[in-house]
Design a protein around this motif. Structure first.
Motif, PDB file in Angstrom:
ATOM      1  N   PHE A  84       0.821  -1.225   0.000  1.00  0.00           N
ATOM      2  CA  PHE A  84       0.000   0.000   0.000  1.00  0.00           C
ATOM      3  C   PHE A  84       0.854   1.275   0.000  1.00  0.00           C
ATOM      4  O   PHE A  84       0.634   2.161  -0.830  1.00  0.00           O
ATOM      5  N   GLU A 121       2.510   1.772  -3.447  1.00  0.00           N
ATOM      6  CA  GLU A 121       1.551   2.131  -4.493  1.00  0.00           C
ATOM      7  C   GLU A 121       1.073   3.574  -4.306  1.00  0.00           C
ATOM      8  O   GLU A 121       0.890   4.301  -5.280  1.00  0.00           O
ATOM      9  N   THR A 122       0.880   3.972  -3.042  1.00  0.00           N
ATOM     10  CA  THR A 122       0.521   5.360  -2.767  1.00  0.00           C
ATOM     11  C   THR A 122       1.630   6.281  -3.273  1.00  0.00           C
ATOM     12  O   THR A 122       1.370   7.300  -3.919  1.00  0.00           O
ATOM     13  N   PHE A 125      -4.666   8.929  -4.543  1.00  0.00           N
ATOM     14  CA  PHE A 125      -4.722   7.464  -4.574  1.00  0.00           C
ATOM     15  C   PHE A 125      -5.431   6.956  -3.317  1.00  0.00           C
ATOM     16  O   PHE A 125      -6.259   6.044  -3.379  1.00  0.00           O
ATOM     17  N   TYR A 170      -8.710   4.707  -3.243  1.00  0.00           N
ATOM     18  CA  TYR A 170      -8.641   3.427  -2.536  1.00  0.00           C
ATOM     19  C   TYR A 170      -9.793   3.294  -1.530  1.00  0.00           C
ATOM     20  O   TYR A 170     -10.455   2.254  -1.455  1.00  0.00           O
ATOM     21  N   CYS A 186     -12.910   2.420  -3.250  1.00  0.00           N
ATOM     22  CA  CYS A 186     -12.913   1.007  -3.676  1.00  0.00           C
ATOM     23  C   CYS A 186     -13.246   0.084  -2.508  1.00  0.00           C
ATOM     24  O   CYS A 186     -13.985  -0.890  -2.655  1.00  0.00           O
ATOM     25  N   ALA A 212      -5.722   0.760  -7.354  1.00  0.00           N
ATOM     26  CA  ALA A 212      -6.445   0.923  -6.089  1.00  0.00           C
ATOM     27  C   ALA A 212      -7.462  -0.211  -5.914  1.00  0.00           C
ATOM     28  O   ALA A 212      -7.582  -0.793  -4.833  1.00  0.00           O
ATOM     29  N   GLN A 215      -5.655  -3.506  -5.299  1.00  0.00           N
ATOM     30  CA  GLN A 215      -5.079  -3.486  -3.957  1.00  0.00           C
ATOM     31  C   GLN A 215      -6.163  -3.685  -2.901  1.00  0.00           C
ATOM     32  O   GLN A 215      -5.956  -4.372  -1.908  1.00  0.00           O
ATOM     33  N   ALA A 216      -7.340  -3.086  -3.116  1.00  0.00           N
ATOM     34  CA  ALA A 216      -8.428  -3.251  -2.140  1.00  0.00           C
ATOM     35  C   ALA A 216      -8.781  -4.741  -2.022  1.00  0.00           C
ATOM     36  O   ALA A 216      -8.941  -5.271  -0.926  1.00  0.00           O
ATOM     37  N   SER A 253      -5.766  -6.613  -0.366  1.00  0.00           N
ATOM     38  CA  SER A 253      -5.567  -6.231   1.024  1.00  0.00           C
ATOM     39  C   SER A 253      -6.682  -6.753   1.923  1.00  0.00           C
ATOM     40  O   SER A 253      -6.436  -7.108   3.068  1.00  0.00           O
ATOM     41  N   THR A 301      -8.019  -0.899   6.652  1.00  0.00           N
ATOM     42  CA  THR A 301      -7.739   0.379   6.003  1.00  0.00           C
ATOM     43  C   THR A 301      -6.947   1.300   6.926  1.00  0.00           C
ATOM     44  O   THR A 301      -5.977   1.937   6.498  1.00  0.00           O
TER      45      THR A 301
END
Ligand code: PFF
Length: 454
Positions: free
Chosen positions: A30, A33-34, A42, A46, A49, A219, A222-223, A226, A259
């Protein structure tokens, strides 16, 4: 038939599922990617999402598991019919958990190696080049990779073999608070750094110019990753719930914890990076190269480094446990094997399948020979296959099945039982019927290159 195992407490389930969700994805992926996608914007995409796609699918997975009281393959057989085509999605879950754990364990093994190095003081006070050399040396060393992969898989198997409440639940109750404390401690330290202000601006500021369509797709992917969705891990954990438990509020709590921890990890990493004038968009090397260099310049750097990598190990371990549980519960539920045998067979097979990933940086056959044919080594190819194809497909199957095919009374009844959030039923169903499938198909088409302009 032996009585089905259940969680001892609701908190135990929440911590185990949050443990599955919080992993390398939060602390390693995370933040980078951010960093690569312009920071704050982002983060906002995210969050959307998670709310519009992740949360509905997580609710669906828990619901399917609890309704069927069975792991993914059995759950689909029970709810869709023995010969139904939907059962393929159960199998897909087992296959995904198998493949993801096989390479996830290799990265977790690196974290073990770095924890060990940090404990010995072996990565402290080195510059960027020397730290990069340590990373490259590790990646290129077959014995270290395979050795740590074995150690990590053995730890995972020991927990899963002990059972749902005596293994998975008990260790989640111990490890997750430890993770919160370590991350909280690092966060407090990060707040005192000069780089905290610029880092907050980076993570929460709106820098639209650095954000493109790729950011939206990353995003969403990744959601999914994650929140541990699309492969039956959360479904399997849901199958150990009792009828009275409130599904919707559990899904909200787990998604929120996941999150918050991803954002907290970014709030720890970026101040450290900014305080030392380093590059935030460092890609996958962020945690294994940039962070060691930056942390070791702080007072008590080697202690902080050890805490940081131990945090990574703990986060990876509770996620790995959930992946192994998917394959193990298949043998327990469908073949009536004793849990120890099921864990040894599933875990042993995953360990073997992981060996090519562990050798991707050192053995020609799994590394450069594959790169010359398909452009990726074995390790990257597995990541590509699972994240871009298998997880979205699994998530799509779960959403479509729950929204369009599952018996109305079962769906409604399980959603409502024990919850005060019944008013959200229609909104949930709407998201699951339309928004989730469209979003997943969009990501899927993009990942196979069909939406790319260039
Ligand atoms: N959610 C984990 C992470 O963020 O690292 C990875 C993961 C665990 C994915 C379990 C899928 C899964 F079933």
């Amino acid at each position: 038939m032996a009585q089905r195992a259940h969680w001892k407490s609701k908190a135990g389930f929440i911590l185990a599922a949050a443990g599955s969700a919080v992993g390398l994805g939060n602390i390693w992926k995370f933040p980078y990617e951010t960093g690569e996608n312009g920071g704050g914007i982002f983060v906002i995409v995210y969050l959307l999402c998670v709310l519009l796609v992740g949360l509905p699918v997580m609710t669906a997975e828990i619901l399917l598991g609890r309704a069927a009281q069975c792991s993914p393959v059995g759950a689909m057989r029970k709810l869709a019919g023995r010969r139904s085509g939907w059962v393929i999605f159960g199998w897909l879950g087992v296959a995904s958990s198998f493949l993801i754990l096989s390479y996830y364990s290799v990265v977790a093994g690196w974290s073990l190696h770095y924890t060990w190095l940090a404990a010995k003081g072996g990565i402290n006070g080195l510059g960027t080049e020397a730290t990069k050399a340590i990373y490259m040396e590790l990646f290129g060393n077959p014995w270290l990779n395979v050795g740590w992969h074995f150690v990590f898989m053995a730890m995972t198997m020991a927990v899963v073999a002990a059972g749902v409440s005596r293994g998975v639940e008990r260790w989640s109750i111990i490890l997750m608070p430890a993770l919160f404390i370590m991350l909280g401690g690092l966060l407090i330290r990060a707040m005192t750094l000069d780089g905290f202000g610029p880092a907050m601006d980076f993570v929460f500021g709106f820098h639209a110019e650095d954000f493109g369509r790729r950011g939206v797709l990353e995003a969403l992917g990744q959601a999914f990753f994650s929140l541990s969705l699309g492969m039956g891990a959360i479904l399997t954990y849901g199958s150990y719930l009792k009828k009275e438990d409130d599904i919707m509020s559990a899904a909200v709590t787990i998604s929120a914890l996941d999150t918050v921890i991803a954002i907290a990890a970014a709030m720890v990493l970026f101040p450290i990076i900014f305080s030392h004038g380093m590059e935030p968009a460092a890609g996958p090397g962020l945690v294994f190269i940039t962070i060691p260099v930056a942390i070791s310049q702080l007072p008590a750097g080697s202690f902080l480094m050890m805490i940081f990598f131990a945090l990574l190990v703990v986060a990876a371990l509770t996620s790995a446990i959930s992946m192994l549980e998917v394959a193990t519960s298949y043998f327990v539920d469908e073949r009536s094997w004793p849990r120890t045998k099921a864990t040894l067979v599933a875990g042993g097979a995953i360990t073997l399948v992981g060996i090519p990933s562990a050798l991707s940086g050192s053995v020609w056959f799994f590394g450069s020979s594959m790169v010359s044919v398909i452009g990726m080594n074995w390790f990257d190819a597995l990541g590509y296959l699972t994240n871009n194809f298998m997880l979205p497909l699994g998530g799509l199957g779960i959403a479509l099945f729950t929204a369009w095919r599952l018996n109305d009374a079962i769906r409604h009844d399980h959603f409502l039982s024990g919850t005060k959030l019944g008013v959200f039923y229609r909104a949930w169903l709407f998201l699951l019927k339309f928004v989730v499938p469209v979003a997943i198909v969009f990501v899927f088409l993009d990942s196979i290159g069909m939406l790319r302009a260039n």
